[in-house]
Design an enzyme around this catalytic site. Structure first.
Site, PDB file in Angstrom:
ATOM      1  N   HIS A 123      -1.118  -1.903  16.634  1.00 18.01           N
ATOM      2  CA  HIS A 123      -2.171  -2.559  15.858  1.00 18.01           C
ATOM      3  C   HIS A 123      -3.549  -2.481  16.511  1.00 18.01           C
ATOM      4  CE1 HIS A 123       1.483  -4.200  14.027  1.00 18.01           C
ATOM      5  NE2 HIS A 123       0.755  -4.221  12.931  1.00 18.01           N
ATOM      6  N   CYS A 144       3.011  -9.676  19.840  1.00 17.07           N
ATOM      7  CA  CYS A 144       2.084  -9.151  18.829  1.00 17.07           C
ATOM      8  C   CYS A 144       2.494  -9.711  17.475  1.00 17.07           C
ATOM      9  CB  CYS A 144       2.106  -7.624  18.779  1.00 17.07           C
ATOM     10  SG  CYS A 144       1.195  -7.000  17.350  1.00 17.07           S
ATOM     11  N   LYS A 161      -2.931  -2.355   6.243  1.00 21.92           N
ATOM     12  CA  LYS A 161      -3.851  -3.263   5.568  1.00 21.92           C
ATOM     13  C   LYS A 161      -4.786  -3.910   6.591  1.00 21.92           C
ATOM     14  CE  LYS A 161      -4.644  -4.504   1.368  1.00 21.92           C
ATOM     15  NZ  LYS A 161      -4.578  -3.712   0.161  1.00 21.92           N
ATOM     16  N   CYS A 219      -2.006  -4.454  21.493  1.00 23.26           N
ATOM     17  CA  CYS A 219      -0.776  -3.870  20.947  1.00 23.26           C
ATOM     18  C   CYS A 219      -1.034  -2.388  20.698  1.00 23.26           C
ATOM     19  CB  CYS A 219      -0.422  -4.560  19.633  1.00 23.26           C
ATOM     20  SG  CYS A 219       0.729  -3.605  18.642  1.00 23.26           S
ATOM     21  N   HIS A 253       0.856  -1.189   0.000  1.00 20.96           N
ATOM     22  CA  HIS A 253       0.000   0.000   0.000  1.00 20.96           C
ATOM     23  C   HIS A 253       0.894   1.242   0.000  1.00 20.96           C
ATOM     24  CE1 HIS A 253       0.774   0.565   4.291  1.00 20.96           C
ATOM     25  NE2 HIS A 253       0.282  -0.636   4.576  1.00 20.96           N
ATOM     26  N   LYS A 274      -2.126   5.117  11.880  1.00 15.12           N
ATOM     27  CA  LYS A 274      -1.203   4.626  10.856  1.00 15.12           C
ATOM     28  C   LYS A 274      -1.983   3.817   9.818  1.00 15.12           C
ATOM     29  CE  LYS A 274       2.712   1.467  10.296  1.00 15.12           C
ATOM     30  NZ  LYS A 274       2.499   0.032  10.374  1.00 15.12           N
ATOM     31  N   CYS A 300       3.211  -6.976  14.773  1.00 13.89           N
ATOM     32  CA  CYS A 300       4.567  -6.391  14.863  1.00 13.89           C
ATOM     33  C   CYS A 300       5.628  -7.475  14.763  1.00 13.89           C
ATOM     34  CB  CYS A 300       4.785  -5.702  16.207  1.00 13.89           C
ATOM     35  SG  CYS A 300       3.764  -4.278  16.529  1.00 13.89           S
TER      36      CYS A 300
HETATM   37  N1  MSP Z   1       9.237  -6.821   7.782  1.00 19.01           N
HETATM   38  C1  MSP Z   1       9.391  -5.726   8.680  1.00 19.01           C
HETATM   39  C2  MSP Z   1      10.663  -4.942   8.390  1.00 19.01           C
HETATM   40  C3  MSP Z   1      11.929  -5.737   8.427  1.00 19.01           C
HETATM   41  S1  MSP Z   1      13.327  -4.769   8.034  1.00 19.01           S
HETATM   42  C4  MSP Z   1      14.627  -5.735   8.437  1.00 19.01           C
HETATM   43  C5  MSP Z   1       8.185  -4.799   8.577  1.00 19.01           C
HETATM   44  N2  MSP Z   1       7.509  -4.837   7.442  1.00 19.01           N
HETATM   45  S2  MSP Z   1       6.189  -3.964   7.122  1.00 19.01           S
HETATM   46  O1  MSP Z   1       5.800  -4.367   5.809  1.00 19.01           O
HETATM   47  O2  MSP Z   1       5.230  -4.129   8.156  1.00 19.01           O
HETATM   48  O3  MSP Z   1       6.564  -2.453   7.167  1.00 19.01           O
HETATM   49  C6  MSP Z   1       7.787  -1.980   6.718  1.00 19.01           C
HETATM   50  C7  MSP Z   1       7.818  -0.501   6.541  1.00 19.01           C
HETATM   51  O4  MSP Z   1       6.778  -0.042   5.681  1.00 19.01           O
HETATM   52  C8  MSP Z   1       7.637   0.401   7.754  1.00 19.01           C
HETATM   53  O5  MSP Z   1       8.688   0.498   8.614  1.00 19.01           O
HETATM   54  C9  MSP Z   1       7.534   1.702   7.027  1.00 19.01           C
HETATM   55  O6  MSP Z   1       8.802   2.057   6.547  1.00 19.01           O
HETATM   56  C10 MSP Z   1       6.596   1.325   5.886  1.00 19.01           C
HETATM   57  N3  MSP Z   1       5.208   1.574   6.248  1.00 19.01           N
HETATM   58  C11 MSP Z   1       4.188   0.681   6.415  1.00 19.01           C
HETATM   59  N4  MSP Z   1       3.052   1.371   6.710  1.00 19.01           N
HETATM   60  C12 MSP Z   1       3.315   2.697   6.718  1.00 19.01           C
HETATM   61  C13 MSP Z   1       2.559   3.869   6.857  1.00 19.01           C
HETATM   62  N5  MSP Z   1       1.259   3.862   7.105  1.00 19.01           N
HETATM   63  N6  MSP Z   1       3.212   5.057   6.700  1.00 19.01           N
HETATM   64  C14 MSP Z   1       4.544   5.143   6.374  1.00 19.01           C
HETATM   65  N7  MSP Z   1       5.273   4.063   6.259  1.00 19.01           N
HETATM   66  C15 MSP Z   1       4.713   2.838   6.513  1.00 19.01           C
HETATM   67  O7  MSP Z   1       7.941  -4.052   9.504  1.00 19.01           O
END
Ligand code: MSP
Length: 539
Positions: free
Chosen positions: A159, A131, A314, A156, A22, A311, A134
């Site tokens: 979430h 969680c 999905k 959490c 997204h 935040k 997370c």
């Molecule tokens: N898999 C772990 C990261 C491992 S790195 C060694 C993870 N993945 S994630 O898909 O949940 O999210 C990763 C990143 O996506 C977040 O840290 C952020 O950089 C970005 N974002 C996800 N949702 C977001 C928003 N709503 N706004 C801005 N960034 C966001 O965590």
């Protein structure tokens, strides 16, 4: 300035493949691409790594919910969504790592064995909240009390869903031993965690004292087996953080891969969202300290895209796919919007109204129209061939000074990862060039005596020639400065200016060259080209 021999190595987080990307995920990736393209434009050697995090309970449960194996699930989503979105966003990554790749799994096993041999890992029992959203062990003190939806259940804080109680026999990493060394790191290297708000949060957290970290799970099997005990799989964050090294050759038996690791490690910047700051600023450096490996230069935490003050995610069904916006506005406008409007490090949001407003005002009218007006006038008065300019007056010198300052300011802003400030600095030149045209009024000058020859062609060396050459110089400068942000429009502008035959490829121009006027030679052939940002059809 970075050492010439050491490429600028920047990473994005690797994203969970529990669903399709997204615009929150795309936000980090686009920021990483703009920063690295800026460094590429400086003619530095650059490495941009991105990829996906495929293990863990969260991904496993999505696969189960969809009735397929985890491997089938991740293969399908990576092929159909996570790789294609790189193109949709116009991202130029150098490598894309998947944590199910053998290059990663083998190197992770090596790292674990090394830590085990060094006495950094021991067996124990873990009992506490977890969680799955997370993929993190939580401290009871950080949980929220139940909500209307989940009465009486600890939630959490990110979430807003119930945590699960784990009681397992696990392997532990002696992280508590690194509390003092981490605090010393933040103290001696204030740049290690940025921005300042993120640094303060991390210091406050570590000052409370660290616990040892449970690094294995034995209630499911979707993960990398612990090398000395295959009844356990590695905790997904320990697995995922290592991607930053395994992707560039850490632990490989192959000499070229090893040489690449030597050349690229340590990373200059790990770009992360603030939700995953602690994993990167606490666990990761502790892991590297334990292994005796060099630490990255910086962990930079940006803010969140919010929907209704929360935040975007999905799981809360607030995610918008990047293509939903890009289909209407194009990838350049998308990149520009998120990088320009949200102060990098703070939270932000997206609205169709604001995006439409900025597209029309800043991109179509401000920038695109500037290019078409200048091209049209060079076409009309000089048959599309850039004339010899006359002597520069105050207005010309003023515009050149704006360009020089825009470059200096944008460079400084990019070095502190203030992407929004860098783009604002570049935009001072867009605005000043529009003002310059309004003030010099070339269409009026064309009517003055001595500016046109008997055949109705503009003469060289006059005021008309001076103003159009100066405006063309501003456009050349903008093509270079906007190439990292809006690469398609910048390429269109370079083409329209006929710059490639006389100055070479756009990618080969330095940022510094954008700050100096007097570069496009007389005789350069300028064409009208297509609108850089076509006006949107009214709906
Ligand atoms: N898999 C772990 C990261 C491992 S790195 C060694 C993870 N993945 S994630 O898909 O949940 O999210 C990763 C990143 O996506 C977040 O840290 C952020 O950089 C970005 N974002 C996800 N949702 C977001 C928003 N709503 N706004 C801005 N960034 C966001 O965590």
């Amino acid at each position: 300035m970075p050492d010439a021999a050491k490429p600028f190595y920047l990473t994005t987080p690797i994203y969970y493949v529990n669903d399709a990307p997204h615009i929150g995920h795309a936000y980090t990736t686009v920021a990483a691409d703009v920063i690295t393209r800026w460094h590429r434009q400086r003619q530095e050697s650059v490495w941009l790594l991105t990829g996906v995090d495929e293990h863990g309970e969260k991904v496993m449960r999505s696969a189960q919910a969809n009735g397929v194996t985890p491997q089938e699930w991740v293969d399908k989503l990576v092929a159909e969504a996570w790789l294609p979105v790189q193109d949709t966003l116009d991202v130029r990554h150098d490598d894309f790592i998947r944590t199910t790749e053998p290059r990663h799994e083998q190197a992770v096993a090596k790292f674990l064995n090394d830590l085990h041999d060094k006495g950094e890992i021991y067996e124990g029992a873990y009992e506490g909240p977890y969680c799955v959203g997370c993929e993190a062990y939580m401290l009871p003190g950080e949980l929220l009390a139940g909500s209307d939806e989940y009465p009486g259940q600890p939630l959490c804080p990110i979430h807003k869903r119930p945590v699960e109680m784990l009681a397992e026999q696990n392997y532990f990493f002696k992280m508590s031993a690194y509390t003092d060394r981490l605090l010393a790191l933040y103290e001696e290297h204030p740049e290690f965690v940025q921005p300042a708000s993120a640094r303060n949060e991390v210091i406050g957290f570590v000052k409370q004292g660290l616990q040892d970290l449970s690094i294995s799970r034995n209630t499911f099997d979707w993960g990398i087996p612990i090398p000395w005990d295959s009844t356990h799989v590695l905790y997904v964050w320990f697995d995922a953080l290592l991607n930053y090294m395994t992707a560039i050759g850490y632990g490989s038996d192959e000499p070229t891969a090893r040489a690449q690791f030597e050349r690229l490690w340590p990373a200059n910047v790990h770009l992360v969202g603030k939700d995953i700051l602690r994993f990167h600023a606490v666990i990761w450096p502790a892991m590297l300290m334990a292994a005796g490996l060099p630490l990255p230069g910086q962990v930079f935490a940006h803010g969140w895209l919010l929907v209704g003050g929360e935040k975007m995610s999905k799981t809360r069904l607030t995610g918008i796919a990047p293509a939903d916006i890009i289909d209407t506005f194009g990838s350049d406008a998308y990149r520009y919007y998120f990088m320009r409007t949200i102060s990098f490090g703070g939270d932000g949001s997206f609205s169709w109204e604001d995006m439409t407003h900025r597209y029309n005002g800043e991109l179509a009218n401000g920038f695109g129209n500037l290019a078409s007006r200048v091209a049209a006038m060079v076409g009309k008065y000089y048959g599309g061939v850039l004339p010899v300019a006359g002597e520069a007056g105050d207005l010309e010198k003023g515009l050149a000074a704006v360009a020089a300052k825009a470059v200096a300011d944008a460079e400084a802003a990019m070095d502190r990862l203030a992407i929004h400030d860098a783009i604002a600095a570049v935009w001072t030149l867009v605005d000043a060039a529009n003002v310059y045209i309004t003030e010099t009024q070339p269409w009026q000058v064309a009517k003055e005596a001595g500016e046109m020859d008997a055949d109705g062609h503009g003469v060289a060396g006059g005021r008309l020639a001076t103003s159009l050459v100066t405006a063309a110089e501003a456009l050349r400068s903008l093509a270079v400065l906007l190439n990292p942000v809006t690469p398609k429009a910048a390429a269109g502008l370079w083409e329209l200016l006929g710059a490639e035959p006389v100055l070479g490829a756009l990618d080969a121009q330095t940022i510094a060259s954008a700050g100096q006027f007097g570069t496009l030679p007389p005789g350069t052939v300028i064409t009208k080209g297509n609108a850089l940002f076509p006006r949107l059809a009214e709906d």
